[in-house]
Design a protein around this motif. Structure first.
Motif, short mmCIF file in Angstrom:
data_model
loop_
_atom_site.label_atom_id
_atom_site.label_comp_id
_atom_site.label_asym_id
_atom_site.label_seq_id
_atom_site.Cartn_x
_atom_site.Cartn_y
_atom_site.Cartn_z
N TYR A 344 -20.21 -10.93 35.75
CA TYR A 344 -20.08 -12.16 36.55
C TYR A 344 -18.98 -12.03 37.59
O TYR A 344 -19.14 -12.41 38.75
CB TYR A 344 -19.82 -13.33 35.60
CG TYR A 344 -19.62 -14.66 36.28
CD1 TYR A 344 -20.62 -15.21 37.08
CD2 TYR A 344 -18.44 -15.38 36.11
CE1 TYR A 344 -20.44 -16.44 37.69
CE2 TYR A 344 -18.25 -16.61 36.72
CZ TYR A 344 -19.26 -17.13 37.51
OH TYR A 344 -19.08 -18.35 38.12
N ALA A 345 -17.82 -11.46 37.17
CA ALA A 345 -16.70 -11.29 38.10
C ALA A 345 -17.06 -10.34 39.23
O ALA A 345 -16.57 -10.50 40.36
CB ALA A 345 -15.48 -10.77 37.35
N ALA A 346 -17.93 -9.36 38.96
CA ALA A 346 -18.34 -8.40 39.99
C ALA A 346 -19.46 -8.94 40.87
O ALA A 346 -19.90 -8.26 41.80
CB ALA A 346 -18.78 -7.10 39.33
N GLY A 347 -19.93 -10.16 40.58
CA GLY A 347 -20.98 -10.76 41.40
C GLY A 347 -22.36 -10.24 41.10
O GLY A 347 -23.27 -10.38 41.92
N LEU A 348 -22.58 -9.64 39.90
CA LEU A 348 -23.87 -9.06 39.57
C LEU A 348 -24.78 -10.05 38.86
O LEU A 348 -26.00 -9.87 38.83
CB LEU A 348 -23.69 -7.82 38.69
CG LEU A 348 -22.78 -6.72 39.27
CD1 LEU A 348 -22.71 -5.55 38.32
CD2 LEU A 348 -23.29 -6.28 40.64
N ILE A 349 -24.22 -11.08 38.24
CA ILE A 349 -25.03 -12.13 37.62
C ILE A 349 -24.49 -13.49 38.06
O ILE A 349 -23.31 -13.62 38.41
CB ILE A 349 -25.04 -12.04 36.07
CG1 ILE A 349 -23.61 -12.14 35.52
CG2 ILE A 349 -25.74 -10.81 35.59
CD1 ILE A 349 -23.57 -12.18 34.01
#
Length: 851
Positions: A344-349
């Motif tokens: 989530y922090a990496a913007g993947l979900i």
């Protein structure tokens, strides 16, 4: 003023700040960025803001233990205090050389942050800090000291004070103030105090020993015991309330040999190495963990590829969904929460935002998948380093006793990035390949930032953040076997490591007497700016790349209907094999198992039996086993023999005997089938339910379109609309960069010039007036004064209100007046600007030689 005269001592913090140079002001604003938000109009406002309670509390909370102990000692010292008095309070009568060596640094830090001002002969703690740190009955001092004799006797009757003076062997005085001063002088005199205490009963001395290090308060009855009466009669204990007595500060300091603290800590605790490994082993282990991290995140997103778990009404994952995710990833629930939060922090979900809101992969995930493995790791590592969302809190309770859920609200902790960065910086300070003792890391962090209240408990948030940082760094592959890897060091932007001690054995359990001592706090590796972090991440990616294995283009097929992938597979091979077989076990080698259901899934996806045979023959280093070939042919022979369409649904087959068999099977009753023709059955169930029902009965039907063609079914990759990664919640205002500092200091000095410059008096005034507000002048007076200044070149002091209603004071040199505007050189902004005359609230001429 002659050159031999010393400059006058500052009378206030504002005057002390005014005497600073630009570098010193920049250091203040850098260490306390809240003072620059917004930029103060002048140095007086800066001093006022630096003394506000919120700002002082924040500054005190960011002091290391010894610097905080120094501030606490100043709070119980005279006001003002001399450096010698402060040194005595910190080092004691015996003089601790380590304290004496560290005190200038600590005092310099307090001065830099404007918590202390004045010369060494007149040190003053800012009033708010003294109020926070000085002992009171409601808020005891961490020093354990009580009130002074003067404070404790403030409400005592004059007769009683004279009795104390007489019993202590001192001459009587004329008033209570001088009597308290006489007692103070006695208690501060080491020789006279030794003489006084030499006659004390042993029981009385034991009472003093119990109170000397605090708390200094005790309870007494209306008729005190003789041991207490002896102390009360001589003022060694003073009553503060009915039934309560206190040990005066001066008496306690004598008993402590002058020390304000029982255990001053001038030297930070050493970060000790518990084991040392060869750097190559550390890097290889960390690279293996990095590869596992990538595989885990990919598996997580593959699980959610067609739409993940539903979003709770309050936000986040349900406990049940987190458990399912943990089972799917074959990890514990806390570790599953970490991977979910990291993705989530990496913007993947993200949430898809639809009516029945669910979590799903973002379009950025597809872009991420196409990047090389090392670059994909760099995205995860950089997101982890900066994230304020803290997965370790999942499962805990918030302030309202609600459960904190993964991906839900309430997980941001603004201190997390700073603690994470500092933990890695401490690891970077060890010799290369050295794994630290976690307890020594925690002890060092507690020294650098003591817990509130001075108690380092298990509930201390920074301690828990540090423990989580150590475990998460290992999971992510930033560390290997507990030691910072080469690519982890590059990610941090750390300098080249120290060489490890020669001749040490290597192994995970090697306990080595390795110590990394610092006589002074080690220079902290400052957190990097976004541009600097991008450069550091690129360097880490370059170091990690060669350590990761190249993806394989083959598997090893075995006779027991399994395939072994001895390493990471190329993406097309892994995706096809994931459809054709089930993953049976993971690890260094992944084992896939072929089943009738998995082969049927591949046929449903549009693959023919010949395609599957060719695929396996191309990608297997071993011959295709006969059982596997038979399995594919057997499933393919039956695949599509039955056709399911829409009636609600129908089944058609050229073999009417097979349809009769289906009708005779009791398991088909729920499908409500009836024969429409010898080769066609109609059903009340929808096509999808009919497909599942027939497959459960052991048949292998295929769906067909309205045109009668076999439908090819593929997994539908559900994606959210474009989403940005969550923004970290900052821990206060961001540290100002050099450009902002330069502009802010220039504006503050110019505003200070406008506020303090002497101006010419109005007619009848005796002397120039300094500071204050510009006088209110009429429009005619303003215009006349400005026009005269254009002719004479005189500088003016004006009050000005801009279009947004913001008022300010400025020093200008008018150049031209026309059309209701004045063009002037603005000394405050250091540029030529145009001012509307109707917005000038007042104007005054400055005294000569002020600009």
């Amino acid at each position: 003023m002659s050159t031999e005269e010393k400059p006058a001592a500052p009378r206030s913090l504002a005057e002390a700040l005014r005497a600073r140079d630009d570098a010193s002001l920049a250091a203040l604003l850098r260490s306390r960025p809240d003072l620059i938000t917004p930029v103060p109009t002048d140095l007086t406002q800066l001093a006022t803001r630096a003394g506000t309670r919120a700002s002082v509390v924040r500054a005190l909370e960011r002091l290391d233990r010894f610097t905080l102990q120094t501030a606490q000692a100043l709070a119980v010292a005279s006001d003002p205090a001399s450096y010698e008095e402060l040194l005595g309070l910190m080092a004691g009568d015996g003089g601790d050389p380590l304290v004496a060596a560290a005190l200038p640094r600590a005092l310099g830090g307090l001065r830099e942050q404007a918590l202390v001002w004045g010369g060494d002969d007149r040190l003053r703690l800012v009033r708010t800090a003294r109020e926070l740190l000085a002992p009171t009955p409601q808020h005891p001092s961490p020093t354990g000291l009580g009130p002074t004799v003067q404070e404790a006797t403030a409400g005592m009757s004059p007769g009683r004070i004279q009795e104390l003076v007489a019993t202590a062997g001192l001459p009587s005085t004329h008033d209570s103030v001088s009597a308290a001063a006489s007692l103070t002088g006695l208690f501060r005199d080491r020789a006279r105090m030794r003489t006084l205490l030499a006659d004390a009963p042993e029981e009385s001395l034991q009472v003093l020993e119990r109170l000397v290090w605090g708390p200094p308060y005790g309870q007494v009855t209306a008729d005190p015991a003789p041991r207490l009466r002896w102390l009360l009669d001589r003022g060694l204990l003073l009553p503060t309330a009915p039934g309560t007595v206190v040990l005066p500060r001066e008496v306690a300091l004598h008993l402590r040999a002058g020390r304000a603290h029982r255990a001053p800590e001038p030297v930070p605790p050493a970060v000790e190495a518990a084991a040392v490994h060869r750097p190559q082993v550390v890097d290889a282990t960390a690279a293996g963990q990095a590869l596992t991290a990538l595989a885990t995140v990919e598996e997580l997103l593959k699980e959610w590829d067609e739409g993940g778990p539903a979003v709770l009404r309050a936000g986040g994952l349900s406990v049940r969904d987190l458990k399912r995710t943990a089972v799917a990833l074959d990890v514990s629930e806390p570790v599953a929460a970490f991977w979910v939060e990291l993705a989530y922090a990496a913007g993947l979900i993200a949430s898809d935002g639809e009516a029945d809101e669910r979590y799903a992969a973002t379009p950025a995930y597809d872009e991420w998948l196409e990047r090389p493995a090392a670059e994909r790791w760099g995205v995860l590592a950089e997101a982890w380093l900066a994230a304020t969302r803290t997965a370790g809190l999942v499962g805990g309770r918030d302030a309202k006793d609600r459960t904190l859920s993964a991906l839900g609200p309430g997980l941001d902790r603004s201190a997390a990035p700073e603690v994470r960065h500092r933990v890695l910086a401490l690891l970077a300070g060890l010799p290369e390949g050295a794994a630290p003792d976690p307890e020594s890391v925690l002890a060092r962090l507690h020294w650098e930032r003591p817990a509130r209240g001075g108690r380092d408990t298990e509930d201390d948030l920074r301690g828990r953040l540090a423990r989580w940082a150590l475990s998460e760094a290992e999971l992510l592959g930033v560390t290997g076997r507990g030691a910072l890897s080469g690519h982890g060091r590059a990610l941090l932007g750390a300098p080249a490591p120290e060489p490890a001690p020669a001749g040490e054995p290597e192994g995970p359990g090697d306990k080595l007497p390795v110590h990394h001592h610092h006589r002074h706090p080690a220079p902290a590796l400052a957190p990097l700016s976004p541009a600097e972090q991008a450069t550091a991440t690129a360097a880490a990616v370059r170091l990690l790349g060669p350590l990761l294995p190249e993806p394989l283009d083959h598997v090893l097929l075995q006779a027991d209907l399994t395939a072994v992938a001895p390493g990471p597979l190329q993406r097309p091979l892994a995706e096809t094999l994931g459809v054709l077989a089930e993953v049976e076990s993971k690890g260094g080698a992944t084992v896939y198992r072929f089943t009738p259901a998995s082969v049927r899934r591949a046929l449903d996806a549009g693959r023919a039996a010949a395609d599957l045979h060719a695929f396996l023959a191309e990608h297997s280093r071993t011959p295709v086993p006969q059982p596997l070939a038979y399995l594919i042919d057997d499933v393919a022979r039956r695949h599509g023999h039955l056709r399911v369409g829409a009636a609600s649904a129908y089944v058609r087959c050229d073999d009417d005997a097979l349809l009769s068999e289906i009708l005779a099977d009791k398991r088909s009753a729920g499908l409500r089938l009836r024969r429409l023709a010898p080769t066609v059955l109609a059903a009340q169930a929808d096509p999808a339910a009919l497909l599942e029902g027939l497959r459960a009965m052991g048949f292998a039907p295929a769906a067909e379109s309205a045109e009668g063609d076999v439908l090819i079914t593929r997994a539908h990759a559900h994606r959210t609309p474009p989403r940005t990664a969550p923004e970290p919640v900052p821990d206060g205002p961001p540290a100002p960069d050099a450009t902002l500092l330069t502009a802010a200091i220039r504006a503050i000095r110019a505003g200070d010039l406008a506020a303090t410059a002497p101006r010419k008096p109005n007619p009848g005034a005796a002397a120039p007036v300094v500071g204050g507000e510009p006088p209110r002048t009429s429009s005619a007076e303003t215009l006349a004064t400005v026009q005269a200044a254009v002719l004479t070149g005189q500088a003016l002091w004006i009050g000005y209100v801009n279009a947004e209603g913001g008022a300010s004071q400025r020093v200008i040199a008018p150049v031209r007046v026309e059309g209701g505007f004045v063009t002037a050189y603005d000394h405050t902004a250091d540029e030529v600007r145009t001012f509307a005359l109707h917005r000038i609230t007042g104007v005054a001429e400055l005294a000569d030689d002020d600009i």
